[in-house]
Design a protein around this motif. Structure first.
Motif, short mmCIF file in Angstrom:
data_model
loop_
_atom_site.label_atom_id
_atom_site.label_comp_id
_atom_site.label_asym_id
_atom_site.label_seq_id
_atom_site.Cartn_x
_atom_site.Cartn_y
_atom_site.Cartn_z
N GLY A 4 0.80 -1.23 -0.04
CA GLY A 4 -0.15 -0.06 0.10
C GLY A 4 0.79 0.98 -0.13
N SER A 5 0.54 2.21 -0.58
CA SER A 5 1.17 3.55 -0.94
C SER A 5 0.64 4.59 -0.49
CB SER A 5 1.76 3.57 -2.41
OG SER A 5 2.43 4.76 -2.69
N LEU A 6 1.25 5.50 0.60
CA LEU A 6 0.63 6.54 0.96
C LEU A 6 1.48 7.86 0.44
CD1 LEU A 6 0.25 5.82 4.90
CD2 LEU A 6 -1.59 5.84 3.20
N PHE A 7 0.94 9.03 -0.14
CA PHE A 7 1.65 10.17 -0.48
C PHE A 7 2.45 9.81 -1.57
CE2 PHE A 7 1.54 10.66 4.15
CZ PHE A 7 0.33 11.30 4.17
N SER A 8 1.62 8.78 -2.71
CA SER A 8 2.18 8.14 -3.79
C SER A 8 3.00 9.04 -4.66
CB SER A 8 1.35 7.35 -4.60
OG SER A 8 0.59 6.42 -3.48
N GLY A 9 2.73 10.33 -4.99
CA GLY A 9 3.48 10.92 -5.92
C GLY A 9 2.91 10.36 -7.18
N VAL A 10 4.15 10.10 -8.04
CA VAL A 10 3.77 9.50 -9.39
C VAL A 10 4.18 7.87 -9.50
CG1 VAL A 10 3.93 11.67 -10.86
CG2 VAL A 10 6.01 10.18 -10.37
N GLY A 11 4.59 7.56 -8.18
CA GLY A 11 4.60 6.14 -7.87
C GLY A 11 6.14 5.51 -8.11
N GLN A 19 8.79 -3.82 -9.68
CA GLN A 19 9.78 -4.79 -10.48
C GLN A 19 10.51 -5.65 -9.66
OE1 GLN A 19 12.19 -1.12 -11.68
NE2 GLN A 19 10.88 -1.03 -13.44
N THR A 20 10.31 -5.69 -8.35
CA THR A 20 10.78 -6.88 -7.65
C THR A 20 9.88 -7.57 -7.22
OG1 THR A 20 10.44 -5.39 -5.36
CG2 THR A 20 12.61 -5.36 -6.59
N GLY A 21 8.57 -7.63 -7.66
CA GLY A 21 7.41 -8.77 -7.45
C GLY A 21 6.62 -8.51 -6.70
N PHE A 22 6.43 -7.43 -5.99
CA PHE A 22 5.37 -6.86 -5.09
C PHE A 22 4.21 -6.67 -5.96
CE2 PHE A 22 8.94 -6.65 -2.44
CZ PHE A 22 8.41 -6.73 -1.09
N GLU A 23 2.91 -6.80 -5.46
CA GLU A 23 1.77 -6.23 -6.14
C GLU A 23 1.34 -4.95 -5.23
OE1 GLU A 23 -2.91 -7.66 -7.16
OE2 GLU A 23 -1.54 -9.07 -5.94
N ILE A 24 1.08 -4.02 -6.00
CA ILE A 24 0.57 -2.67 -5.49
C ILE A 24 -0.96 -2.81 -5.37
CG2 ILE A 24 0.63 -0.29 -5.81
CD1 ILE A 24 3.58 -1.53 -5.53
N LYS A 25 -1.41 -2.79 -4.17
CA LYS A 25 -3.08 -2.96 -3.89
C LYS A 25 -3.72 -1.57 -3.85
CE LYS A 25 -3.68 -7.22 -3.59
NZ LYS A 25 -4.63 -7.96 -4.33
N TRP A 26 -3.07 -0.60 -3.29
CA TRP A 26 -3.74 0.94 -3.14
C TRP A 26 -2.92 1.79 -2.92
CZ3 TRP A 26 -2.31 2.58 1.55
CH2 TRP A 26 -2.06 1.81 2.55
N GLN A 27 -3.17 3.02 -3.41
CA GLN A 27 -2.22 4.27 -3.38
C GLN A 27 -3.13 5.24 -2.85
OE1 GLN A 27 -1.86 3.89 -7.63
NE2 GLN A 27 0.20 3.33 -7.45
N VAL A 28 -2.70 6.23 -2.27
CA VAL A 28 -3.27 7.52 -1.64
C VAL A 28 -2.39 8.83 -1.97
CG1 VAL A 28 -4.15 8.62 0.33
CG2 VAL A 28 -4.00 6.33 0.29
N GLU A 29 -3.08 9.40 -3.08
CA GLU A 29 -2.51 10.76 -3.50
C GLU A 29 -3.61 11.77 -3.74
OE1 GLU A 29 -0.36 13.50 -4.49
OE2 GLU A 29 0.74 11.70 -4.09
N ILE A 30 -3.16 13.02 -3.29
CA ILE A 30 -4.38 14.06 -3.31
C ILE A 30 -4.07 14.76 -4.70
CG2 ILE A 30 -2.85 15.91 -2.25
CD1 ILE A 30 -5.46 16.57 -0.90
N ASP A 31 -2.80 14.70 -5.27
CA ASP A 31 -2.74 15.67 -6.67
C ASP A 31 -3.31 15.14 -7.85
OD1 ASP A 31 -0.65 16.07 -9.07
OD2 ASP A 31 -0.90 18.08 -7.68
N PRO A 32 -4.09 15.71 -8.57
CA PRO A 32 -5.01 15.14 -9.62
C PRO A 32 -4.01 14.66 -10.95
CG PRO A 32 -5.83 17.14 -9.17
CD PRO A 32 -4.62 17.18 -8.26
N PHE A 33 -2.83 15.48 -11.05
CA PHE A 33 -1.85 15.05 -12.10
C PHE A 33 -1.22 13.70 -11.85
CE2 PHE A 33 2.30 14.74 -13.87
CZ PHE A 33 2.07 14.87 -15.08
N CYS A 34 -0.96 13.81 -10.36
CA CYS A 34 0.01 12.38 -9.91
C CYS A 34 -1.04 11.30 -10.10
CB CYS A 34 0.20 12.69 -8.69
SG CYS A 34 1.60 13.75 -8.48
N ARG A 35 -2.26 11.27 -9.71
CA ARG A 35 -3.15 10.23 -9.75
C ARG A 35 -3.55 9.85 -11.16
NH1 ARG A 35 -6.38 13.34 -6.48
NH2 ARG A 35 -7.73 13.58 -8.06
N SER A 36 -3.48 10.57 -12.14
CA SER A 36 -3.61 10.43 -13.78
C SER A 36 -2.40 9.48 -13.98
CB SER A 36 -3.69 11.37 -14.40
OG SER A 36 -2.65 12.17 -14.75
#
Length: 70
Positions: A4-11, A19-36
């Protein structure tokens, strides 16, 4: 393993975990551009806008939580 990723930015952290095999389940990001950007690169992850409205009620359990703390 799952992430899970908080304050994700552009990831940046998310991409490294993916890239090391983890699965990203959720992300929290307030910026609309970053979310896109996140939507394009992590289409299967759940996204939330405001960290103040996230918690155990709407985010699933993960093995690792990463954060790009502002």
């Amino acid at each position: 393993m799952t992430v899970g990723s908080l304050f994700s930015g552009v990831g940046g952290f998310d991409l490294g975990f993916q890239q090391t095999g983890f699965e990203i389940k959720w992300q929290v990001e307030i910026d609309p551009f970053c979310r896109s950007v996140l939507e394009r690169h992590f289409p299967n992850a759940k996204r939330c806008e405001d960290v103040k409205q996230c918690g155990s009620g709407n985010l699933q359990r993960v093995d690792v939580i990463c954060a790009g703390v502002p």
